[in-house]
Scaffold this motif. Structure first.
Motif, PDB file in Angstrom:
ATOM      1  N   LEU A 170      77.253  91.647 -23.582  1.00 18.91           N
ATOM      2  CA  LEU A 170      78.621  91.586 -23.066  1.00 18.91           C
ATOM      3  C   LEU A 170      78.707  91.356 -21.557  1.00 18.91           C
ATOM      4  N   PRO A 171      77.869  92.025 -20.735  1.00 25.20           N
ATOM      5  CA  PRO A 171      77.937  91.755 -19.290  1.00 25.20           C
ATOM      6  C   PRO A 171      77.629  90.297 -18.937  1.00 25.20           C
ATOM      7  N   LEU A 172      76.760  89.667 -19.715  1.00 25.13           N
ATOM      8  CA  LEU A 172      76.479  88.245 -19.488  1.00 25.13           C
ATOM      9  C   LEU A 172      77.726  87.406 -19.732  1.00 25.13           C
ATOM     10  N   LEU A 173      78.512  87.790 -20.739  1.00 27.26           N
ATOM     11  CA  LEU A 173      79.679  87.004 -21.115  1.00 27.26           C
ATOM     12  C   LEU A 173      80.871  87.260 -20.197  1.00 27.26           C
ATOM     13  N   ILE A 174      81.097  88.525 -19.828  1.00 25.91           N
ATOM     14  CA  ILE A 174      82.315  88.838 -19.084  1.00 25.91           C
ATOM     15  C   ILE A 174      82.110  88.923 -17.573  1.00 25.91           C
ATOM     16  N   TYR A 180      79.236  82.631 -12.517  1.00 28.23           N
ATOM     17  CA  TYR A 180      78.430  81.410 -12.398  1.00 28.23           C
ATOM     18  C   TYR A 180      79.307  80.175 -12.253  1.00 28.23           C
ATOM     19  N   ARG A 181      80.452  80.182 -12.949  1.00 27.60           N
ATOM     20  CA  ARG A 181      81.337  79.011 -12.931  1.00 27.60           C
ATOM     21  C   ARG A 181      82.379  79.063 -11.816  1.00 27.60           C
ATOM     22  N   SER A 182      82.388  80.126 -11.049  1.00 29.56           N
ATOM     23  CA  SER A 182      83.399  80.301 -10.014  1.00 29.56           C
ATOM     24  C   SER A 182      82.924  79.739  -8.669  1.00 29.56           C
ATOM     25  N   ARG A 183      83.840  79.743  -7.712  1.00 33.36           N
ATOM     26  CA  ARG A 183      83.489  79.331  -6.360  1.00 33.36           C
ATOM     27  C   ARG A 183      82.431  80.240  -5.763  1.00 33.36           C
ATOM     28  N   THR A 184      82.568  81.530  -6.051  1.00 33.09           N
ATOM     29  CA  THR A 184      81.582  82.489  -5.551  1.00 33.09           C
ATOM     30  C   THR A 184      80.195  82.183  -6.101  1.00 33.09           C
ATOM     31  N   TYR A 189      74.541  80.325  -4.887  1.00 31.16           N
ATOM     32  CA  TYR A 189      73.369  79.453  -4.884  1.00 31.16           C
ATOM     33  C   TYR A 189      73.218  78.735  -3.549  1.00 31.16           C
ATOM     34  N   ALA A 190      74.338  78.429  -2.917  1.00 29.37           N
ATOM     35  CA  ALA A 190      74.295  77.709  -1.637  1.00 29.37           C
ATOM     36  C   ALA A 190      73.666  78.564  -0.541  1.00 29.37           C
ATOM     37  N   ILE A 191      74.129  79.815  -0.401  1.00 26.00           N
ATOM     38  CA  ILE A 191      73.588  80.650   0.672  1.00 26.00           C
ATOM     39  C   ILE A 191      72.168  81.094   0.349  1.00 26.00           C
TER      40      ILE A 191
END
Length: 318
Positions: A170-174, A180-184, A189-191
């Protein structure tokens, strides 16, 4: 990009193969294998798997949290003290509150790292001492409890292994997939790859770091509450905190997360927790002191870091 994705998948495939080999080895040592044994496996890895996932998020962002084990121990002590003898509804509400407290502790730690400019390893090491001290103040000796209904919700009743499996997935899903799909997630990955380049690209490095530590704290809070549900008690000892922290780093690294940052995910660390679980149990079945598992785990971690570094260096040249 395709090459990077292929290597990431090959790493995850390698972890899956290693888990299957060790799992088959361990199952063959048992008189029988069924739902009860599967539940035992999942309960054995659940707290460390959650910590490894929380640590992985911070490492991907270019940091490291040596206080994550202490965060879990503190939440374990808080939940075991205040959830003992409570009703089901009260225990659930307290569990949610203490998980949020874990996230708050993580956010404060990330803010201190960002505001002070001091290396993560120094700040989090000092924070770990503080948190263990608070845990000992909350619960000077092992004890406490939790509502039995909530404990069953976390650990399931023999031989039902579905509830703990849900707590693993569940933590992987929610948490992870939305992050992972958000701006954050992109900023993470950028920083982790190049902090200066990320800053020049408009990424708010400090804000992102605080968010990552907060999410890592949520996983630590989950781990602490889950540990209370599994053991029906808490222990404030620093040795538990230190072992949990080291295992979280080992789980993240074995799961394909680069200590250099910017590479990895959470599925690998979740599976790597099985490796950390199987090794001492396999040795114990042969009458070998499980303490030797630390040698094997350490050597395996060094090997993985070496291979990962060589692959990273090779990628940089091509």
């Amino acid at each position: 990009m395709n090459l990077v994705q292929a290597r990431r998948q090959s790493w995850n495939l390698g972890i899956v193969v290693l888990v299957l080999i060790l799992g088959f080895w361990r199952i063959n040592q048992l008189p029988q294998f069924g739902a009860y044994e599967a539940r035992t496996f999942i309960l054995g890895i659940l707290p460390i798997a959650l910590l490894s996932m929380g640590q992985a998020i911070i490492i991907i962002g270019g940091g490291i949290n040596l206080a994550i084990g202490a965060e879990a121990v503190l939440i374990n002590c808080l939940s075991a003290k205040y959830m003992a003898g409570t009703s089901f509804t009260t225990s659930v509400l307290l569990a949610l509150f203490f998980i949020a407290v874990g996230g708050l502790i993580g956010a404060i730690t990330g803010w201190i790292v960002s505001a002070s400019g001091i290396a993560d390893i120094v700040v989090t090491l000092a924070t770990s001492f503080l948190l263990v001290g608070v845990a000992m103040f909350v619960m000077p000796q092992p004890g406490g409890g939790i509502n039995q209904g909530v404990a069953d919700l976390i650990g399931g009743k023999d031989p039902n292994f579905i509830p703990p499996l849900v707590w693993l997935i569940l933590p992987l899903l929610i948490i992870w997939i939305p992050l992972y799909r958000s701006r954050t997630g992109i900023a993470m990955y950028a920083i982790g790859s190049n902090k200066d380049a990320a800053f020049l690209s408009g990424v708010n490095v400090n804000r992102t770091r605080i968010k990552l530590y907060a999410v890592g704290g949520l996983f630590a809070g989950l781990s602490g509450v889950v540990l209370t549900g599994i053991t029906l008690s808490a222990s404030p000892f620093a040795t538990i905190s230190n072992t949990a922290t080291l295992n979280s780093v080992a789980g993240a690294v074995l799961g394909g997360v680069s200590l250099a940052g910017g590479v990895g995910g959470l599925a690998g660390p979740a599976m790597a927790a099985l490796v950390l679980y199987f090794i001492p149990n396999i040795l114990l079945a042969y009458g070998i002191d499980p303490a030797y598992s630390q040698i094997i785990t350490g050597a395996l971690t060094i090997f993985v870091v070496l291979v990962g570094g060589l692959l990273r260096k090779r990628t940089g040249k091509t």
